[in-house]
Motif scaffolding. Structure first.
Motif, short mmCIF file in Angstrom:
data_model
loop_
_atom_site.label_atom_id
_atom_site.label_comp_id
_atom_site.label_asym_id
_atom_site.label_seq_id
_atom_site.Cartn_x
_atom_site.Cartn_y
_atom_site.Cartn_z
N UNK A 79 -11.48 1.96 14.32
CA UNK A 79 -12.41 2.37 15.38
C UNK A 79 -13.65 1.47 15.37
N UNK A 80 -14.19 1.22 14.19
CA UNK A 80 -15.37 0.36 14.11
C UNK A 80 -15.10 -1.01 14.71
N UNK A 81 -13.97 -1.61 14.34
CA UNK A 81 -13.66 -2.96 14.81
C UNK A 81 -13.41 -2.99 16.31
N UNK A 82 -12.66 -2.01 16.81
CA UNK A 82 -12.38 -1.97 18.24
C UNK A 82 -13.63 -1.78 19.06
N UNK A 83 -14.48 -0.83 18.65
CA UNK A 83 -15.71 -0.56 19.39
C UNK A 83 -16.66 -1.75 19.30
N UNK A 138 0.80 -1.23 0.00
CA UNK A 138 0.00 0.00 0.00
C UNK A 138 0.83 1.27 0.00
N UNK A 139 2.12 1.16 -0.26
CA UNK A 139 3.01 2.32 -0.19
C UNK A 139 2.50 3.46 -1.07
N UNK A 140 2.51 4.67 -0.47
CA UNK A 140 2.04 5.89 -1.14
C UNK A 140 0.55 5.88 -1.41
N UNK A 141 -0.20 5.13 -0.62
CA UNK A 141 -1.65 5.09 -0.79
C UNK A 141 -2.34 6.40 -0.47
N UNK A 142 -1.72 7.22 0.39
CA UNK A 142 -2.23 8.55 0.64
C UNK A 142 -3.13 8.69 1.86
N UNK A 143 -3.52 9.94 2.09
CA UNK A 143 -4.28 10.32 3.30
C UNK A 143 -5.66 9.67 3.34
N UNK A 144 -6.30 9.53 2.18
CA UNK A 144 -7.63 8.93 2.15
C UNK A 144 -7.58 7.49 2.68
N UNK A 145 -6.57 6.74 2.27
CA UNK A 145 -6.42 5.37 2.74
C UNK A 145 -6.21 5.35 4.25
N UNK A 146 -5.37 6.26 4.74
CA UNK A 146 -5.10 6.30 6.19
C UNK A 146 -6.36 6.63 6.97
N UNK A 147 -7.12 7.63 6.55
CA UNK A 147 -8.31 8.02 7.30
C UNK A 147 -9.39 6.94 7.26
N UNK A 148 -9.56 6.28 6.12
CA UNK A 148 -10.53 5.19 6.04
C UNK A 148 -10.06 4.01 6.89
N UNK A 149 -8.75 3.73 6.88
CA UNK A 149 -8.22 2.65 7.69
C UNK A 149 -8.44 2.90 9.17
N UNK A 150 -8.23 4.14 9.60
CA UNK A 150 -8.45 4.46 11.01
C UNK A 150 -9.93 4.36 11.37
N UNK A 209 -24.18 -1.03 18.18
CA UNK A 209 -24.84 -0.32 17.09
C UNK A 209 -24.29 1.09 16.91
N UNK A 210 -23.58 1.60 17.92
CA UNK A 210 -22.96 2.93 17.81
C UNK A 210 -21.60 2.87 17.14
N UNK A 211 -21.09 1.69 16.85
CA UNK A 211 -19.75 1.56 16.29
C UNK A 211 -19.64 2.24 14.94
N UNK A 212 -20.66 2.08 14.10
CA UNK A 212 -20.60 2.66 12.76
C UNK A 212 -20.62 4.19 12.79
N UNK A 213 -21.58 4.83 13.49
CA UNK A 213 -21.54 6.30 13.50
C UNK A 213 -20.28 6.87 14.13
N UNK A 214 -19.73 6.22 15.14
CA UNK A 214 -18.49 6.71 15.74
C UNK A 214 -17.34 6.55 14.75
N UNK A 215 -17.31 5.44 14.02
CA UNK A 215 -16.27 5.25 13.00
C UNK A 215 -16.37 6.32 11.92
N UNK A 216 -17.59 6.63 11.49
CA UNK A 216 -17.78 7.68 10.48
C UNK A 216 -17.39 9.04 11.04
N UNK A 217 -17.64 9.25 12.32
CA UNK A 217 -17.23 10.50 12.97
C UNK A 217 -15.72 10.64 12.95
N UNK A 218 -14.99 9.58 13.27
CA UNK A 218 -13.53 9.62 13.23
C UNK A 218 -13.05 9.85 11.80
#
Length: 235
Positions: free
Chosen positions: A48-52, A32-44, A161-170
């Motif tokens: 969050x979704x998985x952890x929550x 994934x080298x040089x995938x960019x900021x969009x990849x990083x933010x979606x990955x984060x 059920x709050x995992x998805x909205x919190x992930x989208x918030x992040x």
């Protein structure tokens, strides 16, 4: 499951995936080298979704000292549990970073840039200005926490059920407010992996930038107090 163990596991999941996507984008020879900021933010956001989702029914899935503090400030969580929650979160963040390092060990060896190695573990400013950096982390965390409180109201903790909205918030915070500082918005997210960077054998890795480390620690804590005050005004 013991709630402290759940916080440890959930935060470890958060950092294994969160630091993992940064490693995938920044480290040399990664797919994934040089995938960019969009990849990083979606990955984060996925981290969050998985952890929550994984531990919400056991501990409320705070996974962030600022969340534990703001819930205590708003009467939704006992202060007596805050210190052990924070300890579990920092330990979990450290462990998640170590898991990431195990998976990307060869890529750390292949990467010569010391700044990129640190960036995989911990946040850092795009333009170093401690006052502005602190303000950014404080404001971003306050906005994040006010919205978290509105998402989970009137319950006392995050649910599955709050995992998805919190992930989208992040995701939204990262895309819109993450550029100046890398949006720690979580003291454990920065401190645990920064300690891992300091301790792990990464070859030529430079220093762990402890001179900046107070910003992603203090900013989210200040943000939690501001968020609690705003929430009380709203409710």
């Amino acid at each position: 499951m013991n709630p402290y163990l759940a916080e440890f596991i959930g935060t470890a999941i958060l950092l294994a995936f969160g630091n993992g996507v940064v490693a995938n984008v920044l480290l040399k020879e990664s797919k994934g080298n040089n995938g960019g900021w969009i990849v990083i933010t979606f990955g984060w956001a996925m981290a969050v979704f998985l952890g929550v989702f994984a531990v919400s029914k056991f501990s409320g899935a705070h996974l962030n000292p600022a969340v534990s503090i703001v819930l205590a400030l708003t009467g939704k969580f006992p202060w007596a549990d805050v210190p052990l929650y924070i300890l579990a979160q920092v330990a979990g963040a450290f462990s998640g970073a170590v898991i990431m390092w195990i998976c990307y060990k060869d890529h750390f060896k292949a990467t010569e840039n010391e700044g990129l190695k640190l960036a995989v573990f911990a946040t850092g400013p795009a333009i170093r200005n401690p006052v502005s950096n602190l303000l950014t982390e404080t404001v971003a965390t306050a906005i994040f926490l006010v919205l978290v409180l509105l998402i989970i109201a009137p319950t006392n903790s995050l649910g599955a059920l709050d995992a998805l909205p919190v992930a989208l918030l992040v995701l939204g915070v990262g895309l819109s407010l993450g550029g100046p500082t890398g949006y720690a918005i979580n003291p454990a997210r920065d401190l645990g992996p920064r300690i891992a960077h300091f301790l792990l054998p990464l070859g030529r890795k430079g220093n762990s930038d402890w001179a900046y480390s107070w910003v992603p620690l203090l900013g989210p804590i200040l943000g939690s107090f501001i968020a609690a005050a705003i929430y009380h005004l709203l409710m």
